[in-house]
Write an enzyme that holds these catalytic residues in place. Sequence first.
Site, mmCIF file in Angstrom:
data_model
loop_
_atom_site.group_PDB
_atom_site.id
_atom_site.type_symbol
_atom_site.label_atom_id
_atom_site.label_comp_id
_atom_site.label_asym_id
_atom_site.label_seq_id
_atom_site.Cartn_x
_atom_site.Cartn_y
_atom_site.Cartn_z
ATOM 1 N N SER A 78 -28.592 80.418 44.475
ATOM 2 C CA SER A 78 -30.118 80.639 44.115
ATOM 3 C C SER A 78 -30.565 79.450 45.063
ATOM 4 C CB SER A 78 -30.245 80.247 42.794
ATOM 5 O OG SER A 78 -31.477 81.022 42.438
ATOM 6 N N HIS A 95 -36.606 76.295 40.097
ATOM 7 C CA HIS A 95 -35.891 76.316 38.556
ATOM 8 C C HIS A 95 -34.907 75.485 38.618
ATOM 9 C CE1 HIS A 95 -33.438 79.651 40.236
ATOM 10 N NE2 HIS A 95 -32.587 79.182 39.538
ATOM 11 N N ASP A 110 -41.401 79.998 41.905
ATOM 12 C CA ASP A 110 -40.179 79.738 41.800
ATOM 13 C C ASP A 110 -39.639 78.864 43.239
ATOM 14 O OD1 ASP A 110 -37.643 79.076 40.752
ATOM 15 O OD2 ASP A 110 -36.614 80.849 41.150
#
Length: 213
Positions: free
Chosen positions: A163, A56, A88
């Site tokens: 992330s 992402h 992802d």
Amino acid sequence: GPSAAAAAPVPAELVTAAGRTVPGVVSVMVGGKSGAGATGSGFAIDNEQHIVTNDHILARGGSGPVTVETSDGRRFPAEVVGREPGSDLAVLKVPASAGLPPLPLAKANSTRVGEPVLAVGSPLGLAGTVTAGIVSALNRQVRIGNGRHTAVQTDASINPGNSGGPLVNARGEVVGVNTAIATIDGNGSIGIGFAIPIDQVQQTADTIIGRGG
């Protein structure tokens, strides 16, 4: 000093694990000039300088050029080896001169609820940030992108910038990839983070590297 003594003790092995992990973790910057675009984290998984990150981050960066920055401030252009939006995950590759130390991966099914873990990454562009917690649950059903996935739940802080970084155990082994976009039925939660389990990460990375070199 007295202030240090008053702080909660951190297990010595976590301090060692943090020191081993940080050099293998990078900030990932995609597209845009002067901070526009998207940022996240990633980490080296082999001696060929392949880096695992969240897909992402690439999607949000509009698939612009990718740059990684090492914990000691060096910057390298990164090639996108392959992407797996469904889970992802994405794999990048940087030049051999980056010399990133690959992080060891935990064995499948070796992670236990209650064990201490560290989330390592670059929240808000603060490279080499470490947050500590425990494994709160395993096999938690979460929504990532359009699909449902099982994830490792942790109470270590996972913010958008870290992330794509690793969740590591006290031995410094990666137990999962932190993903700030995982939610339970559309609700983001404060104080709860999710990581893509390492067995899925390894499988996906091996497939992407096999396809893309």
